[in-house]
Design a protein around this motif. Structure first.
Motif, PDB file in Angstrom:
ATOM      1  N   HIS A 127       0.854  -1.202   0.000  1.00  0.00           N
ATOM      2  CA  HIS A 127       0.000   0.000   0.000  1.00  0.00           C
ATOM      3  C   HIS A 127       0.885   1.246   0.000  1.00  0.00           C
ATOM      4  CE1 HIS A 127      -3.302   2.679   0.937  1.00  0.00           C
ATOM      5  NE2 HIS A 127      -2.624   3.144   1.979  1.00  0.00           N
ATOM      6  N   ASP A 128       1.847   1.270   0.931  1.00  0.00           N
ATOM      7  CA  ASP A 128       2.675   2.474   1.088  1.00  0.00           C
ATOM      8  C   ASP A 128       3.603   2.683  -0.112  1.00  0.00           C
ATOM      9  OD1 ASP A 128       1.441   2.671   3.501  1.00  0.00           O
ATOM     10  OD2 ASP A 128       3.146   1.996   4.708  1.00  0.00           O
ATOM     11  N   THR A 129       4.128   1.583  -0.668  1.00  0.00           N
ATOM     12  CA  THR A 129       5.125   1.700  -1.743  1.00  0.00           C
ATOM     13  C   THR A 129       4.488   1.817  -3.124  1.00  0.00           C
ATOM     14  OG1 THR A 129       6.520   0.263  -0.406  1.00  0.00           O
ATOM     15  CG2 THR A 129       7.231   0.638  -2.682  1.00  0.00           C
ATOM     16  N   TYR A 130       3.483   1.002  -3.383  1.00  0.00           N
ATOM     17  CA  TYR A 130       2.930   0.944  -4.750  1.00  0.00           C
ATOM     18  C   TYR A 130       1.500   1.496  -4.838  1.00  0.00           C
ATOM     19  CZ  TYR A 130       6.680  -2.558  -4.908  1.00  0.00           C
ATOM     20  OH  TYR A 130       7.871  -3.211  -4.797  1.00  0.00           O
ATOM     21  N   GLY A 131       0.977   1.950  -3.693  1.00  0.00           N
ATOM     22  CA  GLY A 131      -0.390   2.496  -3.715  1.00  0.00           C
ATOM     23  C   GLY A 131      -1.461   1.434  -3.878  1.00  0.00           C
ATOM     24  N   LEU A 132      -1.126   0.165  -3.596  1.00  0.00           N
ATOM     25  CA  LEU A 132      -2.135  -0.903  -3.735  1.00  0.00           C
ATOM     26  C   LEU A 132      -3.281  -0.638  -2.741  1.00  0.00           C
ATOM     27  CD1 LEU A 132      -1.998  -3.619  -5.493  1.00  0.00           C
ATOM     28  CD2 LEU A 132      -1.808  -4.749  -3.292  1.00  0.00           C
ATOM     29  N   PRO A 133      -4.543  -0.679  -3.201  1.00  0.00           N
ATOM     30  CA  PRO A 133      -5.664  -0.446  -2.279  1.00  0.00           C
ATOM     31  C   PRO A 133      -5.881  -1.670  -1.378  1.00  0.00           C
ATOM     32  CG  PRO A 133      -6.391  -0.458  -4.594  1.00  0.00           C
ATOM     33  CD  PRO A 133      -4.992  -0.939  -4.583  1.00  0.00           C
TER      34      PRO A 133
END
Ligand code: NAD
Ligand code: TYD
Length: 351
Positions: free
Chosen positions: A172-178
């Motif tokens: 989430h923090d690195t790639y913006g994965l929801p």
């Protein structure tokens, strides 16, 4: 179909209840159950819904990155609800590596596959990671785990689940994965595999075998009826805040010895045996190494934000559970034949 949701571990205990909840409630969703069918996976758990048109089963191992990526490309799921795991603490003590493979590597493989298919547009997508309160370690006599409690796992099982939780947040923090995470307390209910305390004792009472209590039996767990967990997952999957985690618990703490005595009393009544018959089977055995003293969840956040609370009392849930096992003794006999016997003999030598 409005949405495609891929649920991992859907042939297991909790996963089968989540699959049923989604397949029945959301006729406009295509539900894919992805499961390797390990010793804990059983398609019998889903025989009442497997004929429904919005349900598909796919046999696959989450440790196989190439296979998982090809399945994600084929079905293009909008949402993942990830429950597949090695889930039993005692097995993690005898074979920790299997827990690293499935719980850590398997989770990272799913995260990679989701990232790959969602890379151009993450709108409306969601990766829901189902975890445990055991990542928080052990409480003393007082206090509760909140979402902000520092991770402090002690068993190879909880260490592997903690690691997977960290990877989910890192993606989430690195790639913006929801993403959303849920950390739940001990579940019980229909289809519970009889290596865990409650179904193991039900099985042993039915067979007049010893009820093995680790250590002094004063260890405390917070028990939640499995269907209430499935309802909570539904709520968090649909309404939880992106990037957040939610603790789920039963507000229902029991010392193991008291819980087993309550179970014995209910079993005696249901089996028409004189009061005290089953309790005579209670046998104190060698403790589990690194045994966590107490788990207890503060479920205020999910209650306040999403309006969730348990729907049944423990007495009701336990009674429903016993009734299910009494009417499904064939299920119990099927899952306890074969490999189960060698696991049991090895785990409870001398009991
Ligand atoms: P379970 O052991 O009953 O079921 C696990 C399922 O995962 C099985 O169907 C199995 O076949 C499948 N599986 C295992 N390894 C796999 C692999 N490599 N690839 C694909 N599928 C695989 O577990 P459960 O008790 O239903 O727990 C489900 C999830 O909920 C787990 O992630 C567990 O950590 C979490 N959880 C469990 C509890 C509990 O009390 N049981 C409490 C909180 C959280
Ligand atoms: P378990 O059902 O294995 O869940 P967890 O370890 O994830 O909490 O065990 C619940 C509690 O019961 C735990 O304190 C260990 C104890 N226990 C026994 O005393 N005897 C048993 O045979 C088992 C399986 C568990």
């Amino acid at each position: 179909m409005n949405k495609t949701i891929l649920i991992t571990g859907g042939a297991g205990f909790i996963g089968s209840h989540v699959v049923r909840e989604f397949v029945k409630k959301y006729a406009d969703y295509h539900i894919i159950n992805l499961d390797a069918l390990t010793y804990a996976g059983n398609l019998e758990n889903l025989k009442d819904i497997e004929h429904l048109p919005n349900y598909t089963f796919v046999k696959a191992d989450i440790t196989d990155q190439a296979l998982i990526t090809s399945i994600f490309k084929k079905y293009q799921p909008d949402g993942i609800i990830h429950l597949a795991a090695e889930s039993h603490v005692d097995r993690s003590i005898s074979d920790p590596t299997a827990f690293v493979m499935t719980n850590v590597i398997g989770t990272v493989n799913l995260l990679n596959a989701a990232r790959e298919i969602w890379k151009d547009d993450m709108t409306g997508k969601r990766f829901h990671h189902v975890s445990t309160d055991e990542v928080f370690g052990a409480l003393g006599a007082s206090g509760f785990f909140t979402e902000d409690t520092k991770y402090d796992p002690h068993s190879p099982y909880s260490a592997s689940k903690a690691s997977s939780d960290h990877f989910v947040r890192a993606y989430h923090d690195t790639y913006g994965l929801p993403i959303v995470l849920t950390n739940c307390s001990n579940n019980y209910g229909p289809n519970h595999f009889p290596e865990k305390l409650i179904p193991l004792c039900i099985h042993n009472i039915l067979n007049n075998k010893p009820l093995p209590v680790y250590g002094d039996g004063k260890y405390t767990r917070d028990w939640l009826f499995v269907i209430d967990h499935a309802r909570a997952i539904d709520l968090v999957f649909h309404q939880g805040k992106n990037g957040d985690s939610y603790n789920i618990g039963g507000f229902n703490e029991w010392q193991n010895i008291d819980l087993i005595k309550e179970l014995c009393a209910q079993m005696d009544r249901k089996l028409d045996r004189p009061a005290g018959t089953s309790a005579k089977l209670i046998t104190f055995v060698k403790d589990r190494p690194g045994h966590d003293l107490r788990y207890a969840i503060d479920a205020t956040k999910i209650n306040k934000e999403l309006g969730w609370k348990p729907s049944v009392t423990f007495e009701e849930g336990l009674s429903l559970t016993i009734d299910w096992f009494l009417t499904n003794q064939e299920w119990l006999n099927n899952v306890t034949s074969g490999d189960y016997q060698s696991y049991y003999n090895n785990q409870y030598k001398g009991a």
